[in-house]
Write an enzyme that holds these catalytic residues in place. Structure first.
Site, PDB file in Angstrom:
ATOM      1  N   SER A  40       0.873  -1.178   0.000  1.00 49.37           N
ATOM      2  CA  SER A  40       0.000   0.000   0.000  1.00 49.37           C
ATOM      3  C   SER A  40       0.905   1.221   0.000  1.00 49.37           C
ATOM      4  O   SER A  40       1.045   1.930   0.977  1.00 49.37           O
ATOM      5  CB  SER A  40      -0.936  -0.009   1.211  1.00 49.37           C
ATOM      6  N   HIS A 153      -3.487  -5.931   2.881  1.00 49.60           N
ATOM      7  CA  HIS A 153      -2.574  -6.938   3.416  1.00 49.60           C
ATOM      8  C   HIS A 153      -3.247  -8.280   3.679  1.00 49.60           C
ATOM      9  O   HIS A 153      -2.633  -9.194   4.210  1.00 49.60           O
ATOM     10  CB  HIS A 153      -1.915  -6.419   4.708  1.00 49.60           C
ATOM     11  N   GLN A 161      -6.477  -1.481   7.433  1.00 52.39           N
ATOM     12  CA  GLN A 161      -5.363  -2.373   7.107  1.00 52.39           C
ATOM     13  C   GLN A 161      -4.721  -3.059   8.329  1.00 52.39           C
ATOM     14  O   GLN A 161      -4.342  -4.213   8.268  1.00 52.39           O
ATOM     15  CB  GLN A 161      -4.308  -1.550   6.364  1.00 52.39           C
ATOM     16  N   GLU A 162      -4.583  -2.302   9.432  1.00 53.52           N
ATOM     17  CA  GLU A 162      -3.813  -2.862  10.562  1.00 53.52           C
ATOM     18  C   GLU A 162      -4.436  -2.507  11.903  1.00 53.52           C
ATOM     19  O   GLU A 162      -4.735  -1.341  12.170  1.00 53.52           O
ATOM     20  CB  GLU A 162      -2.380  -2.311  10.533  1.00 53.52           C
ATOM     21  N   GLU A 203       1.647  -9.345   7.270  1.00 57.68           N
ATOM     22  CA  GLU A 203       2.511  -8.937   8.378  1.00 57.68           C
ATOM     23  C   GLU A 203       2.373  -9.855   9.584  1.00 57.68           C
ATOM     24  O   GLU A 203       2.768  -9.503  10.698  1.00 57.68           O
ATOM     25  CB  GLU A 203       2.242  -7.468   8.731  1.00 57.68           C
ATOM     26  N   ASP A 240      -3.861   1.436  11.834  1.00 59.43           N
ATOM     27  CA  ASP A 240      -3.475   2.056  10.566  1.00 59.43           C
ATOM     28  C   ASP A 240      -4.580   1.747   9.565  1.00 59.43           C
ATOM     29  O   ASP A 240      -4.571   0.674   8.958  1.00 59.43           O
ATOM     30  CB  ASP A 240      -2.122   1.505  10.067  1.00 59.43           C
ATOM     31  N   GLU A 283      -2.523   5.832  12.386  1.00 57.59           N
ATOM     32  CA  GLU A 283      -1.606   6.104  11.281  1.00 57.59           C
ATOM     33  C   GLU A 283      -2.436   6.281  10.014  1.00 57.59           C
ATOM     34  O   GLU A 283      -3.409   5.542   9.810  1.00 57.59           O
ATOM     35  CB  GLU A 283      -0.651   4.922  11.136  1.00 57.59           C
ATOM     36  N   ASP A 310       2.041   8.374   7.112  1.00 52.51           N
ATOM     37  CA  ASP A 310       2.856   7.420   6.354  1.00 52.51           C
ATOM     38  C   ASP A 310       2.809   7.821   4.875  1.00 52.51           C
ATOM     39  O   ASP A 310       3.710   8.504   4.377  1.00 52.51           O
ATOM     40  CB  ASP A 310       2.325   6.008   6.612  1.00 52.51           C
ATOM     41  N   LYS A 335      10.077   4.785   6.735  1.00 49.80           N
ATOM     42  CA  LYS A 335      10.405   3.536   6.059  1.00 49.80           C
ATOM     43  C   LYS A 335      11.575   3.841   5.133  1.00 49.80           C
ATOM     44  O   LYS A 335      11.431   4.653   4.210  1.00 49.80           O
ATOM     45  CB  LYS A 335       9.218   3.078   5.218  1.00 49.80           C
ATOM     46  N   HIS A 363       8.884  -1.181   9.255  1.00 43.35           N
ATOM     47  CA  HIS A 363       9.098  -2.190   8.215  1.00 43.35           C
ATOM     48  C   HIS A 363       8.199  -1.892   7.016  1.00 43.35           C
ATOM     49  O   HIS A 363       7.466  -0.911   7.011  1.00 43.35           O
ATOM     50  CB  HIS A 363       8.772  -3.576   8.780  1.00 43.35           C
ATOM     51  N   LYS A 386       7.498  -0.092  14.297  1.00 44.72           N
ATOM     52  CA  LYS A 386       6.348  -0.842  13.788  1.00 44.72           C
ATOM     53  C   LYS A 386       6.912  -1.957  12.932  1.00 44.72           C
ATOM     54  O   LYS A 386       7.513  -1.692  11.894  1.00 44.72           O
ATOM     55  CB  LYS A 386       5.465   0.095  12.974  1.00 44.72           C
TER      56      LYS A 386
HETATM   57  P1  PGA Z   1       3.130  -1.265   2.976  1.00 41.92           P
HETATM   58  O1  PGA Z   1       2.158  -1.022   4.215  1.00 41.92           O
HETATM   59  O2  PGA Z   1       4.468  -1.663   3.478  1.00 41.92           O
HETATM   60  O3  PGA Z   1       2.396  -2.325   2.233  1.00 41.92           O
HETATM   61  O4  PGA Z   1       3.170   0.045   2.234  1.00 41.92           O
HETATM   62  C1  PGA Z   1       2.544  -0.630   5.462  1.00 41.92           C
HETATM   63  C2  PGA Z   1       1.794   0.581   5.922  1.00 41.92           C
HETATM   64  O5  PGA Z   1       0.885   1.093   5.244  1.00 41.92           O
HETATM   65  O6  PGA Z   1       2.129   1.078   6.982  1.00 41.92           O
HETATM   66 ZN    ZN Z   2       0.761   2.812   6.906  1.00 44.07          ZN
END
Ligand code: PGA
Ligand code: ZN
Length: 426
Positions: A40, A153, A161-162, A203, A240, A283, A310, A335, A363, A386
């Site tokens: 993403s 994911h 997503q998270e 993840e 997130d 996030e 992010d 990242k 990560h 993270k």
């Molecule tokens: P990605 O997702 O590594 O697939 O971009 C992680 C995130 O959105 O934090």
């Molecule tokens: Zn993110």
């Protein structure tokens, strides 16, 4: 001085090729680094060079990036001083010559940048965190552990997503890992009891067939309690939503839930979740190009919780500076492969800290056994990392590295309690 550089194609945790680079110095010191990869991704990320040859790895090969490292980059960098990381990284950026790193690829640049830092650390006979962070580097980060996966994911209907847990009440990093693992296993049992699958997403978090954030949060809160911990005191929750992924035509389209929310309704929904659950951080609560949404969510929640950008910042210092001016959130996710060199990632963290913002080393959803980010979190003293769930070696490798660092630091080690209200700036 750097005497030899090489690279190869290896596999990441999703089974896609990625770049691994090696750097050797005149004294025989050696460093190697493997590059992560996102799913993403933010629109303004540095470009990950893929071969696009449909005959090999469905077009996802990285042999061109590997070829550049072995050729052009090696020619330009052999003979340089690996200890001059800013100089080396500036040379890499200049050699590439594009703003988005699309000629040689951010994957080629980053592999070399990180491998050079590791070689230099080895030459000093220092672990990477101590080489980069100096003798004062001793703060172990609070981990954000992603135990329920959705969005891009996982293949379940969850729009966000998270869903992460953060051991804010732990006193050591070792405690934090134990608490997280206990909740993870408790959650597994609860999902099984409720008739859900316990397969995991990219993840390492569970990917149950849930539709709403509330359903996922209820499971997480329940698991925290049943594992013997107090939600909000021992473990906080971080989400997130990765909102860029479901923002289309000016609205947030919750396809799993089957609801469309306006920007205002979406922010109101987030605020309700923050009221109802022990959420300490969000996030990408809104989309990267939803500037009004960033302002709105920061006004609404920025005084209470950490709001980490992010996709909106892509770890790039100029974008973070703009966000600080415009008051979009109060924290940045970093990242390394979003920018392409170690120096630029460190600059971004420094800019955030100088403004009173927090920074979270992160990560990607595609990872390898490489643990550089664990050292980076300690080196920068950013206090938060993270790096996924408590399963899958690509994720646990980072936790294991931090356990070793904590042991090495001994009584000098400190544990960050993470995003406390006093660390968060409105
Ligand atoms: P990605 O997702 O590594 O697939 O971009 C992680 C995130 O959105 O934090
Ligand atoms: Zn993110």
């Amino acid at each position: 001085a750097i005497t030899r550089i090489t690279a190869r194609q290896v596999l990441d945790s999703r089974g896609n090729p990625t770049v691994e680079a090696d750097v050797e110095l005149a004294d025989g010191s050696f460093g190697s680094a493997a590059v992560p990869s996102g799913a993403s991704t933010g629109a303004r990320e540095a470009v990950e060079l893929r071969d696009g040859d449909p005959e090999r790895y469905l077009g996802r090969g990285v042999l061109r990036a590997v070829g550049y490292i072995r050729g052009e980059i090696a020619d330009a960098v052999v003979g340089r001083d690996a200890e001059d990381q800013p100089g080396l990284d500036a040379a890499l950026v200049e050699l590439d010559g594009t703003a988005d790193r699309s000629r040689l690829g951010a994957n080629a640049l980053l592999g070399v940048s990180l491998a050079a830092a590791k070689a230099a650390a080895a030459a000093h006979r220092l672990p990477l965190y101590a080489y980069l962070g100096g003798p004062g580097a001793r703060l172990l980060p609070m981990p954000m552990m992603n135990i329920v996966n959705g969005g891009r994911h996982a293949d379940n209907p969850l729009d966000f997503q998270e869903f992460m847990i953060a051991p804010i009440g732990a006193s050591t990093f070792g405690d934090a890992v134990r608490m997280g693992a206990e909740v993870f296993h408790t959650l597994r049992g609860r999902l099984l009891d409720a008739g859900h699958g316990t397969g995991v997403g990219d993840e390492g978090g569970f990917a149950p067939e849930l539709r709403t954030a509330e359903e996922a949060l209820d499971f997480v809160v329940d698991a925290i309690g049943r594992a013997g911990y107090r939600p909000g005191t021992d473990l906080g929750i971080i989400i997130d939503p990765a909102a860029s992924e479901f923002f289309r035509d000016g609205a947030y389209r919750y396809d799993g839930e089957g609801v469309v929310r306006t920007v205002e309704e979406h922010v109101e929904h987030l605020a309700k979740l923050v009221d109802a659950y022990p959420i300490v951080s969000l996030e990408d609560p809104v989309a990267e190009d939803d500037r009004a949404g960033w302002r709105l969510v920061t006004d609404r929640l920025g005084g209470r919780i950490q709001l980490t950008g992010d996709d909106v910042y892509c770890s790039r210092e100029p974008l973070v500076r703009e966000g600080i001016r415009e008051r979009w959130g109060n924290s940045v996710l970093v990242k390394v492969n979003q920018v392409g060199t170690l120096t630029e990632a460190l600059d971004t963290i420094e800019a955030a800290h100088r403004a009173g913002w927090t920074a979270v080393v992160s990560h990607r959803s595609g990872e390898t056994e490489d643990t550089t980010i664990a050292d980076l979190a300690v080196a920068t003293g950013c206090g938060q990392i993270k790096t996924g769930s408590l399963s899958r070696s690509d994720r646990t490798a980072k936790y294991n590295r931090l356990l070793r660092i904590e042991e090495q630091l001994g009584s000098r080690a400190r544990y960050s309690a993470g995003p406390r209200p006093d660390q968060v700036q409105a």
